[in-house]
Design an enzyme around this catalytic site. Structure first.
Site, short mmCIF file in Angstrom:
data_model
loop_
_atom_site.label_atom_id
_atom_site.label_comp_id
_atom_site.label_asym_id
_atom_site.label_seq_id
_atom_site.Cartn_x
_atom_site.Cartn_y
_atom_site.Cartn_z
N PHE A 59 -14.97 2.69 4.73
CA PHE A 59 -15.04 1.44 5.51
C PHE A 59 -15.35 1.66 6.98
O PHE A 59 -15.82 0.76 7.65
CB PHE A 59 -13.70 0.68 5.41
CG PHE A 59 -12.58 1.32 6.20
CD1 PHE A 59 -12.39 1.01 7.54
CD2 PHE A 59 -11.73 2.24 5.60
CE1 PHE A 59 -11.37 1.61 8.27
CE2 PHE A 59 -10.71 2.83 6.33
CZ PHE A 59 -10.53 2.52 7.67
N LYS A 115 -22.64 3.16 -2.89
CA LYS A 115 -21.46 2.32 -3.08
C LYS A 115 -20.82 2.18 -1.70
O LYS A 115 -20.21 3.10 -1.18
CB LYS A 115 -20.46 2.94 -4.05
CG LYS A 115 -19.20 2.11 -4.20
CD LYS A 115 -18.06 2.91 -4.79
CE LYS A 115 -16.75 2.13 -4.75
NZ LYS A 115 -16.26 1.89 -3.37
N SER A 142 -10.93 9.76 1.49
CA SER A 142 -9.65 10.47 1.51
C SER A 142 -9.75 11.80 0.75
O SER A 142 -10.59 11.97 -0.13
CB SER A 142 -8.55 9.61 0.89
OG SER A 142 -8.69 9.55 -0.52
N CYS A 175 -12.57 10.29 11.23
CA CYS A 175 -12.07 11.61 10.85
C CYS A 175 -12.22 12.63 11.96
O CYS A 175 -11.67 13.73 11.86
CB CYS A 175 -12.75 12.09 9.58
SG CYS A 175 -14.51 12.38 9.75
N GLU A 231 -2.80 12.37 8.06
CA GLU A 231 -3.74 11.50 8.75
C GLU A 231 -3.20 10.07 8.80
O GLU A 231 -2.95 9.45 7.77
CB GLU A 231 -5.09 11.51 8.05
CG GLU A 231 -6.17 10.75 8.78
CD GLU A 231 -7.52 10.88 8.10
OE1 GLU A 231 -8.44 11.44 8.71
OE2 GLU A 231 -7.64 10.40 6.96
#
Length: 502
Positions: A151, A176, A229, A284, A385
């Site tokens: 996202f 996707k 993730s 990230c 995280e």
């Protein structure tokens, strides 16, 4: 406000899904739902893959010089529509104006890398590799790739890291996109169509986990590029590899910065604030942990608190905003739970942003900057995280202790050192586990001509995205050895067992 029902994109057409299941798309600045993205049905996903597979048969035959002409046009259109795309990204994601513009600029950067494909795809050759035998290495397209995007960067990742190089290499792609932030990618898909990309080369869907499994296992998909993730990334890597696919998975991070006693504190603090709170920490390569040497720790924390308090929190598309909202109400709640966990674990909360409200935007998903001091190695908040505007401070006595604390983390996307010492900078660069390293650079993401080189639990695969790794990931190598007979050899029946390979 009317909620817009979005469509998926295949064969250069926006198609209404037959599904009755949708992902809500919010404006995080206001908290209002503005759209809904369909969770495509299994039949629709299968049809999109078929469309991409059919398109590959002709697109792979188009000379690379012709393929990149489309991408040159895409680049022009990204520049032409920069403000529109920035507004769209800011509206659906929540990054402030400059950060959202950077998202689009990074998509442009990936497109520019793809425009260099005629040079990058040049092979290798050696005349007389063995006497009278010449060998040439070519790089060839592979087929249909699936890109699974997160996202947090609706332009940069799907339309900068994934699609352009894949397409320039002669492949087709099924993206996707994240159901929460699909609109920027869909709008850029329109620009690809306007630029003249043939039907079926670029396809964009959103779907649930079961149908994502189809992308990972479908025999018509030759490779997977994933960002998300670590838990999901490991599953994608293992499952896709089991099905014989090429895979790259870019995953979580917990980047640390080591601040030594000799650091230029004012500039260092400013760099840390920028790296920690840019994009609301939802990236990230954010800098969520500072490892401070004891001699300067108190002064550094004071400077960080003072600078963080100056950040203007507000709606993403207000150009005066320094920190926009996080992308969803659920994510805001998750970050708050992390802050509560930090308190329970014994961290000292020196700045708490959980009560942040923005006048006129009270329903937005806002969090103010938060700073947690005296975070210790056993605390999960310093290891996992959080993906929000939360900065942890760990304290150490020496360079060696600080490096050990950093390298103990299971993630190794990036690592940073702030120092004026060339010796310690070199020692750090040599010995850190981080794959992208900054010396007095808070966000050491290289420009796109270099690869995005995460390590450890931050990456699964052999070839990274961007840089030279990217075109190698999206192509297969083929070596051709050629030998021509002279008049004498043409009449001979004697052939070496190794036939010129020795």
């Amino acid at each position: 406000m009317a909620i817009r029902t979005l469509q998926y994109f295949t064969d250069n057409t926006f198609v209404s899904s037959a599904t009755d299941k949708y992902y809500p798309v919010f404006n995080p600045s206001t908290g209002e739902q503005i759209a809904q993205m369909p969770r495509c049905t299994s039949a629709e996903i299968a049809q999109v893959i078929d469309n991409a597979h059919r398109a590959y048969q002709s697109w792979s035959r188009v000379p690379v010089l012709k393929r990149v002409q489309v991408l040159y046009k895409v680049r022009e259109l990204l520049i032409e529509h920069m403000d529109e795309l920035t507004q769209l990204c800011a509206t659906e994601h929540g990054k402030n104006w400059e950060e959202s513009k950077g998202d689009i600029l990074k998509a442009k950067e990936g497109t520019e890398l793809a425009c260099n494909m005629p040079s990058l795809l040049q092979g290798e050759s050696l005349m007389d590799a063995s006497k009278g035998y010449d060998t040439v290495l070519y790089r060839e397209s592979m087929g249909v790739f699936a890109g699974i995007a997160p996202f947090n960067f609706p332009a940069m990742i799907p339309m900068g890291w994934m699609a352009p190089v894949c397409i320039a290499c002669g492949n087709t792609v099924v993206l996707k996109v994240a159901g929460a932030t699909p609109m920027t990618s869909l709008r850029i898909a329109e620009l690809y169509r306007e630029a003249g990309l043939p039907d079926g080369v670029l396809n964009i869907v959103s779907c649930d986990r079961n149908d994502t499994q189809e992308l990972i296992s479908n025999p018509k998909i030759v490779g997977i590029t994933f960002v998300g993730s670590t838990t999901v990334g490991k599953y994608v890597y293992e499952t896709a590899a089991k099905h014989g696919k090429r895979v790259q998975c870019l995953c979580e991070a917990k980047n640390h910065a080591l601040v030594l006693d000799d650091a230029a504190l004012d500039r260092t603090a400013a760099g840390i604030i920028n790296a920690a709170y840019g994009c609301a920490g939802e990236r990230c390569m954010a800098l969520p942990v500072v490892v401070a040497q004891e001699g300067i720790a108190d002064r550094l924390v004071d400077k960080l608190v003072a600078l963080a308090k100056q950040i203007k929190v507000g709606p993403a598309y207000d150009k005066a905003t320094g920190l926009g909202p996080v992308y969803s109400a659920d994510h805001r709640a998750a970050v708050i739970r992390w802050i509560e966990t930090a308190k329970q674990e014994g961290a000292k909360v020196v700045l708490d942003g959980t009560a942040c409200k923005v006048k006129g935007f009270e329903n937005g998903f806002y969090l103010g900057p938060t700073i947690l001091d005296r975070v210790t190695p056993e605390m999960t908040v310093g290891q996992r995280e959080i993906f929000g505007p939360v900065l942890c401070v760990k304290r150490v006595k020496t360079f060696e202790e600080g490096l050990a604390v950093m390298n103990a983390n299971p993630f190794a996307n990036g690592s940073v050192i702030y120092t004026q010492s060339g010796y310690y900078a070199r020692e750090f660069v040599r010995n850190t586990d981080g794959g992208m390293v900054g010396v007095n650079v808070g966000i050491p993401v290289p420009v796109g001509v270099f690869s995005f080189t995460g390590h450890k639990q931050s990456f699964f695969g052999d070839l990274h995205c961007l840089g030279r790794d990217s075109f190698k990931f999206f192509t297969d190598s083929k070596t051709v050895t050629t030998h021509w007979f002279d008049e004498h050899e043409a009449k001979s029946t004697s052939v070496s067992t190794w036939d010129g390979t020795i």
